[in-house]
Structure formats: structure tokens, C-alpha cells
Enzyme design. Structure first.
Site, PDB file in Angstrom:
ATOM      1  NE  ARG A  47      -3.153   0.089   3.103  1.00 39.13           N
ATOM      2  CZ  ARG A  47      -2.600   0.388   4.281  1.00 39.13           C
ATOM      3  NH1 ARG A  47      -2.054   1.576   4.466  1.00 39.13           N
ATOM      4  NH2 ARG A  47      -2.583  -0.502   5.252  1.00 39.13           N
ATOM      5  CG  ASP A 171      -8.641  16.815 -14.850  1.00 37.65           C
ATOM      6  OD1 ASP A 171      -7.992  16.195 -15.724  1.00 37.65           O
ATOM      7  OD2 ASP A 171      -9.729  16.398 -14.391  1.00 37.65           O
ATOM      8  CE  LYS A 196     -11.953   8.898 -18.584  1.00 36.66           C
ATOM      9  NZ  LYS A 196     -12.199  10.171 -17.928  1.00 36.66           N
TER      10      LYS A 196
HETATM   11  C1  LIG Z   1     -12.442  10.441 -16.554  1.00 38.08           C
HETATM   12  C2  LIG Z   1     -12.053  11.742 -15.948  1.00 38.08           C
HETATM   13  C3  LIG Z   1     -11.859  11.868 -14.550  1.00 38.08           C
HETATM   14  C4  LIG Z   1     -12.114  10.719 -13.597  1.00 38.08           C
HETATM   15  O1  LIG Z   1     -11.321   9.620 -13.853  1.00 38.08           O
HETATM   16  P1  LIG Z   1     -11.817   8.096 -13.518  1.00 38.08           P
HETATM   17  O2  LIG Z   1     -10.613   7.298 -13.842  1.00 38.08           O
HETATM   18  O3  LIG Z   1     -13.013   7.842 -14.372  1.00 38.08           O
HETATM   19  O4  LIG Z   1     -12.155   8.059 -12.069  1.00 38.08           O
HETATM   20  C5  LIG Z   1     -11.452  13.096 -14.075  1.00 38.08           C
HETATM   21  N1  LIG Z   1     -11.248  14.159 -14.886  1.00 38.08           N
HETATM   22  C6  LIG Z   1     -11.437  14.073 -16.219  1.00 38.08           C
HETATM   23  C7  LIG Z   1     -11.201  15.263 -17.079  1.00 38.08           C
HETATM   24  C8  LIG Z   1     -11.841  12.864 -16.784  1.00 38.08           C
HETATM   25  O5  LIG Z   1     -12.059  12.800 -18.092  1.00 38.08           O
END
Ligand SMILES: *Cc1c(COP(=O)(O)O)cnc(C)c1O
Length: 372
Positions: A47, A171, A196
């Protein structure tokens, strides 16, 4: 080193004990102590750290040009770790159009626990300035933002955040490390949903926070990674590492495909609007041209009429898969308002495309037959 080289080599090394060229998946949850009680080989319990995760974190750190990275079991867990580093009374400035899961965390989880939040139009830096308070600890940027792919000036907003001593996080999921480098532009932290583009094959969930400097919010994020335990499995780390090796080539091809699809849609009589930063008509085009190396594989378009007309187009495509998420090799289409629920600000006629690695002509032919 350039991004193509980093994608293949960053963090990785030939395994010294076996000569294995591919990164091993280390499944051990616990690691042997030295006779004197120490842990000279660096790992204690999975962890806290694990060799496969460590390789991924080193790779992500170098891809973003940071000093450290922390990997999580999803983008959502990475986001939560940042908000969990705040205490009641701390103030956050976030975009009105942040990822819907980010908005949900702030509204439903952290605001009820005393974190104060102002949602602003992040593409207008003067609105960020107006929202600042002495208690502002964090300015959260998401660029390009979903689903209109609005572009925020990272350097300008980071400067504004630093004026009150706040941390600026970007982000950068939709851009990936290939298209923009938030830390070089002045952001303190970068967040990625590695689910993604980094994973890139729609087969693994993950998230990460990369830091420009040790200490501050990142030190707390690192501590919370072990304390709250939202860590990725070793195999998930391996899948993300495997995806990253082809990341620069995938994202570049997806950007080229998306530009062609956007140009086709912009000229179609049944399309009322196309939202793609690569189009000169997009409000963020000039800024994106400065801040990004290409315009990315994501775009949205509005079908004339409304919800039913958009749903009919989504029902007729054959090559695009009707599904949420993005950044995989296969093209996806999604009626965003349905996913975001009744409070959505997304237009009902809007369809979002994640453009994959198919031939652009095939994608355009599919959209042409679906638009009829
Ligand atoms: C998909 C996404 C998230 C969240 O990610 P998960 O892996 O689905 O929890 C956060 N910010 C953006 C811009 C995203 O496209």
C-alpha cells in the site's frame, strides 16, 4: 529528452535480477526486512510502495517534467486525495464546467465537510481573481474542458493563484502529457485520469497527481495515498505503463483524425455547431495554439433540432461505439446530457466524440451516413 523517448524509457530499466526487458508485475504485498530491521531495498508493504507502481510513478513524473508523482486506482481517487488534503474552512476555486465527477465530489462530499467552493467561468481569469479569498488554498483548472473543450490560460490562472499563496492544479486528462505541459506553464500539480489517453486502450482505470515540487499539498497527497489506500493494483500499473509506450503516436494520430472529422462536421448542413479547439471559430483557438502542441482527439457537435435528433444520429452510427469515457484506440460517441443527469448545462442536441485510431475517411463516412 523528447516525449517519444520518455514514453518508451522514462522510469523503466532492464530488471537487474533476470535481464527482463519488459517491466515485471510485482505482486508481492510485503517485502523482506534487513537483519538490522531496515528496508534497504526500499519497499515495506504494497500500500505504501510497490516496484511496479514506483516505475509508473517515475514514468509519469518524467512525462510531465515534475519531481514526483503519486498513482491512484482511478482519476476520481486522485482527485479525492487532493480535496482530502484540505481542512474545513479552506476555500477552493473550481470551474463551473469541471468533469461531472469532480463537481459531484466538491458538492456532495467535501462541501458538506466544510470545504468552501466557488465555481467560476475559468476561461475568464478576471472571474478567478474576483473569487479569491484569503482562505483560498486551491485553484483547480481543467483544460480543455468537457464537453465544449473550453481552453483555460494555465500560466495566467497559476499566477493569479500564487498571488494569494494558493496551489494551482491542472486536470490535464483531455490533453495528456503529449499536448500540454502544465508544470512548465506554472501549475504546481497536474492530475490525470490515466484511464483515458495514458492507458489508452479502454481496459484499465487509474489516476495520478504529478508535482512540480515536493512538500505542500503533494506531501499530504502522498501521505493520503498510503493512509486511505486508494492505490492501483500492480497489474493496472503495468497496463498503464504499457499504454504509455505508444502515447505520443496515438495522441498525434487521434488529433489529426479529430481535425478532419471536425472539418467535415463543420461543413454539414445538419450540424448546428462544432466544438473543437482546432477550429479557427472556437473561442479558445488562439490560446490553444499557444498552449498546446496539437488540439487533441476530443470534439463535440450539436445536431440541428434537439435531443431526439441527436439520439437518432447516435443510434445510426456503425463504427463509433455508443459509450462513455475517451482516449482509447476505438472511436466513441456519447449523448453527454444523458450521462450528466437532470442538472446538466450541456445542450440536449450535443454529441461528444472520442476520435480513435481508425482511418479518418471511414469515421467521416460513418458520420455522413448517420447524419443522412
Ligand atoms: C475520466 C475523468 C476523470 C475521472 O477519472 P476516472 O478514472 O473515471 O475516475 C477526471 N477528470 C477528467 C477530465 C476525466 O475525463
Amino acid at each position: 529528452m523528447r516525449i517519444e523517448t520518455l514514453a518508451v524509457h522514462a522510469g523503466r530499466h532492464v530488471d537487474p535480477s533476470t535481464g527482463a526487458v519488459a517491466v515485471p508485475v510485482h505482486l508481492a504485498t510485503t517485502f523482506e526486512r534487513d537483519p538490522d530491521g531496515g528496508y534497504s531495498r526500499g519497499h515495506l508493504y504494497a500500500r505504501n510502495s510497490n516496484p511496479t507502481r514506483e516505475t509508473l510513478e517515475a514514468c509519469l513524473r518524467d512525462l510531465e517534467g515534475g519531481v514526483a508523482a503519486a498513482a491512484f486506482g482511478s482519476g476520481t481517487a486522485a482527485t479525492a486525495a487532493v480535496f482530502q488534503s484540505l481542512v474545513p474552512g479552506d476555500h477552493v476555486v473550481a470551474p463551473m464546467d469541471a468533469y461531472h465527477g469532480t463537481l459531484r465530489q466538491l458538492r456532495e462530499v467535501f462541501a458538506p465537510r466544510g470545504v468552501e467552493v466557488s465555481f467560476v467561468e475559468m476561461t475568464d481569469p478576471s472571474m478567478v481573481e474576483t473569487a479569491l479569498r484569503p482562505s483560498t488554498r486551491l485553484v483547480w483548472i481543467e483544460t480543455p474542458s468537457n464537453p465544449l473543450w473550453k481552453v483555460t490560460d494555465i500560466a495566467r490562472v497559476a499566477e493569479i493563484a500564487h498571488g494569494v499563496g494558493a496551489t494551482c492544479l491542472c486536470d490535464s486528462t483531455a490533453a495528456s502529457p503529449v499536448l500540454q505541459r502544465p508544470l512548465a506553464l506554472g501549475a504546481d500539480l497536474v492530475m490525470h485520469a490515466t484511464t483515458k489517453y495514458l492507458g489508452g486502450h479502454s481496459d484499465v482505470m487509474g489516476g495520478a497527481i504529478v508535482a512540480a515540487a515536493e512538500g505542500g499539498v503533494f506531501a499530504r497527497v502522498r501521505a493520503l495515498q498510503a493512509a486511505l489506500g486508494a492505490v492501483p493494483s500492480p497489474f493496472d500499473c503495468w497496463l498503464v505503463l504499457r499504454g504509455i509506450q505508444t502515447l505520443p503516436w496515438r495522441v498525434r494520430a487521434q488529433s489529426e483524425n479529430a481535425a478532419r472529422v471536425a472539418a467535415f462536421l463543420a461543413g454539414h448542413p445538419r450540424v448546428a455547431a462544432v466544438h473543437y479547439p482546432g477550429l479557427a471559430s472556437h473561442p479558445g483557438h488562439a490560446l490553444a495554439a499557444r498552449q498546446m502542441s496539437a488540439f487533441g482527439g476530443m470534439l463535440s457537435f450539436q445536431v440541428r433540432g434537439g435531443r431526439d435528433d441527436a439520439m437518432a444520429v447516435a443510434a445510426k452510427v456503425r463504427l463509433f461505439t455508443r459509450a462513455t469515457s475517451f482516449g482509447g484506440t476505438e472511436s466513441l460517441i456519447e449523448h453527454r446530457a444523458s450521462v450528466e443527469g437532470p442538472e446538466t448545462r450541456t445542450p440536449q442536441g450535443l454529441l461528444r466524440l472520442s476520435v480513435g485510431l481508425e482511418h479518418a475517411d471511414d469515421l467521416i463516412e460513418d458520420l455522413a451516413q448517420a447524419l443522412g
